[in-house]
Design a protein around this motif. Sequence first.
Motif, mmCIF file in Angstrom:
data_model
loop_
_atom_site.group_PDB
_atom_site.id
_atom_site.type_symbol
_atom_site.label_atom_id
_atom_site.label_comp_id
_atom_site.label_asym_id
_atom_site.label_seq_id
_atom_site.Cartn_x
_atom_site.Cartn_y
_atom_site.Cartn_z
ATOM 1 N N LEU A 287 -0.705 59.281 12.867
ATOM 2 C CA LEU A 287 -0.197 59.042 14.217
ATOM 3 C C LEU A 287 1.067 59.858 14.471
ATOM 4 C CD1 LEU A 287 -0.753 55.190 14.708
ATOM 5 C CD2 LEU A 287 -1.859 57.033 15.988
ATOM 6 N N VAL B 86 -5.880 54.410 15.703
ATOM 7 C CA VAL B 86 -6.678 55.393 14.954
ATOM 8 C C VAL B 86 -8.091 54.857 14.812
ATOM 9 C CG1 VAL B 86 -6.907 56.725 12.828
ATOM 10 C CG2 VAL B 86 -4.625 56.073 13.651
ATOM 11 N N LEU C 128 -7.568 59.767 17.714
ATOM 12 C CA LEU C 128 -6.231 59.201 17.850
ATOM 13 C C LEU C 128 -5.971 58.980 19.331
ATOM 14 C CD1 LEU C 128 -4.427 61.797 15.560
ATOM 15 C CD2 LEU C 128 -5.426 59.629 14.845
#
Length: 452
Positions: free
Chosen positions: A122, A185, A196
């Motif tokens: 992330l 995710v 994402l």
Amino acid sequence: MKGLPASTPPAAEQMSLLGDFSTYGSIPSFTNPQVEEPKTQWSSSPTKSGKTFRRSCRICAFVTILLLVACATILLAIARPPRMMTVSRSDNEDILSDHEFSELIRKTTVSNLTDTDRATILRHYAPLVHLHPRDKWRPMDPKEAFERSTVGGAGNRTLSIPEDLWEGNEVREDGSVRARIVGQVVQEGFHGKTYLQYWFFYPVNGCQAFRMGIWTGLKTFVREQSESFVWCPMAYHNGDWEHITIQLDAVWHGGSDPIPPPANVAFSQHSGSEWLPASRVQFTGSHPHVYAALHSHANYGTEGTHKNIDDTFAFVSKLAPILTLGAVQWIQITDVADLTSNLFLYREPKGERFQRFITWATWDEDVYDWTYRAANHGNEEDWALFSGFWGDEVDQSKLLELPLGVTARQQLYSATTTAQKLGALNKFVHAHEVAPKGPRQHKSWYHLDFPA
């Protein structure tokens, strides 16, 4: 709003924060003082024929104006779309019902990535967001906004954000802003690839931007120019959630497995999204660039002034040359994400005026990871569980005059308010505009913007 705490300002009072628009309601009249012509022996008094001629000219001008107004009214009536319910904005078409939400929560799958793996990826692809320097409505940490607000309304489903938070976080001296964002995710999603998704929160979605083509002289000799402006309170609402979705080129298994490169990026724009191949998106390192439009915060992969796909003002555009006697050639709803537009606002943002985009490096703060929490509500905080509206409802129906400086502002205001009375703006202007719900209440959290 009924049921809200007494400290919550009403929608009408909230609109006052946009500025004292009443001061824009009139323009001083600059009339030349009358100069008495010298009298001569043959012009001591007007002739009867002269009086008749002037009276005839006045009558012709009056009849011409009446005919123009009548034609415009007829065309507006013909162009009038079916009357629609005016409850919520188009963005909320993506909102889930309680039943749909329950079903999707039940079907949510769990990935094999660890907490550390998800935090790593992330942060790796967190975007660099470019905010318009003349946009007073900045982003904010959604957790902080929730904890400093009150929940009320029917069924305790409305978050009332206090006035001192409406403009979001302050811009720093270096022209940047910081705020945490929400992410998830999906390890193996559509087409067997990893996805994402990043969600950004703004306490306020500002007034709608428009662009129009104008001529300052005869068409033969003067080149057409354009100017942009905002028009309140159209599109104004409390709470604004926007997002992007990144599709990787393959599945990422975590740990020492190399992170796959991005394949495509989706940018949220009002009630839909636009997919672009990664090759058409600018990156700084691994971070994609996102251009957030003035006030609407619709996301784009490129800098520019982008036409909104909403065709609500198509009929006004067709009538503009008639109603403005050729001064305005066309008008369209637009998203301003560039610094070169000739832009008119009601009021500038507070603080230092920047000549470049405000930068928001979203990886500077940890991303709130909501990946598992959609399936497991075990240890979530209240703000992450909140499924109501992120702001009070507002009244968009009382249109203000356009900002000072806009070409043919009075004629455009008259034409548009007439169209509103005929019901032609029902799709776009709402008397009870509700705020959007959070990321998990949007279908795009689950269908990931329908990747091709």
